[in-house]
Design a protein around this motif. Sequence first.
Motif, PDB file in Angstrom:
ATOM      1  N   GLN A 116       0.809  -1.212   0.000  1.00 15.22           N
ATOM      2  CA  GLN A 116       0.000   0.000   0.000  1.00 15.22           C
ATOM      3  C   GLN A 116       0.847   1.269   0.000  1.00 15.22           C
ATOM      4  N   THR A 129       3.258   3.030  -7.511  1.00 10.92           N
ATOM      5  CA  THR A 129       3.088   2.061  -8.591  1.00 10.92           C
ATOM      6  C   THR A 129       3.333   2.636  -9.977  1.00 10.92           C
ATOM      7  N   VAL A 187      -4.156   2.792  -9.482  1.00 10.79           N
ATOM      8  CA  VAL A 187      -4.585   1.547  -8.847  1.00 10.79           C
ATOM      9  C   VAL A 187      -6.051   1.692  -8.473  1.00 10.79           C
ATOM     10  N   THR A 188      -6.857   0.792  -8.991  1.00  8.77           N
ATOM     11  CA  THR A 188      -8.294   0.793  -8.699  1.00  8.77           C
ATOM     12  C   THR A 188      -8.640  -0.493  -7.950  1.00  8.77           C
ATOM     13  N   GLN A 189      -9.839  -0.550  -7.470  1.00  8.18           N
ATOM     14  CA  GLN A 189     -10.307  -1.757  -6.786  1.00  8.18           C
ATOM     15  C   GLN A 189     -10.245  -2.965  -7.724  1.00  8.18           C
ATOM     16  N   ARG A 200      -6.124  -3.703  -8.582  1.00  6.47           N
ATOM     17  CA  ARG A 200      -5.084  -3.646  -7.562  1.00  6.47           C
ATOM     18  C   ARG A 200      -4.396  -4.978  -7.323  1.00  6.47           C
ATOM     19  N   TYR A 245      -0.348  -5.137  -7.964  1.00  2.00           N
ATOM     20  CA  TYR A 245       0.556  -5.511  -6.885  1.00  2.00           C
ATOM     21  C   TYR A 245       1.259  -6.836  -7.162  1.00  2.00           C
TER      22      TYR A 245
END
Length: 157
Positions: free
Chosen positions: A81, A85, A89-91, A94, A98
């Motif tokens: 977190q 990146t 980064v979206t839901q 992600r 990652y």
Amino acid sequence: MKMRRSRTIPDRILEVISLLVMIGTTFYLIVGWNSFPDRIPAHYNAAGEIDRWGGKGELIFLLVMMWILYIGITLIQRFPQIWNTGVQVTQENRERVYRILMYMLETLKLLMVAGLSFLTVYGMTGKNLPVWFLFVFMGALFADLIFWMVRLVRFCS
């Protein structure tokens, strides 16, 4: 937002290889310490030629640097977190973002450990580094970074 990441089989394989290389190098230094020459190459120029000699105690510096890099990267991996990146980064993306960055960190960690281990062990020969070493080592690091960054950008485009 706290993220719990799962360790994949490739994660574990890369981690084990990195640890084995580091433990092997550490064991090599401990077991062979008394048989190493008192004077070893302490620095090489870009052509791989020895340009400074030092005592074998300088090997401890390489070993400590290898462990610090390993531990530092491992700690960074635990907190995705906080990573920058370079992409949105979206839901929805992600997990994949990652995952790609985790593989990048794992492979970079292995390359760094392998490179420092090679320098540590090869230093015992008292010879110039092979001409290919700097080119291959730097090439591998940059190729690895480029490979994972391209994958990341393509995924998020």
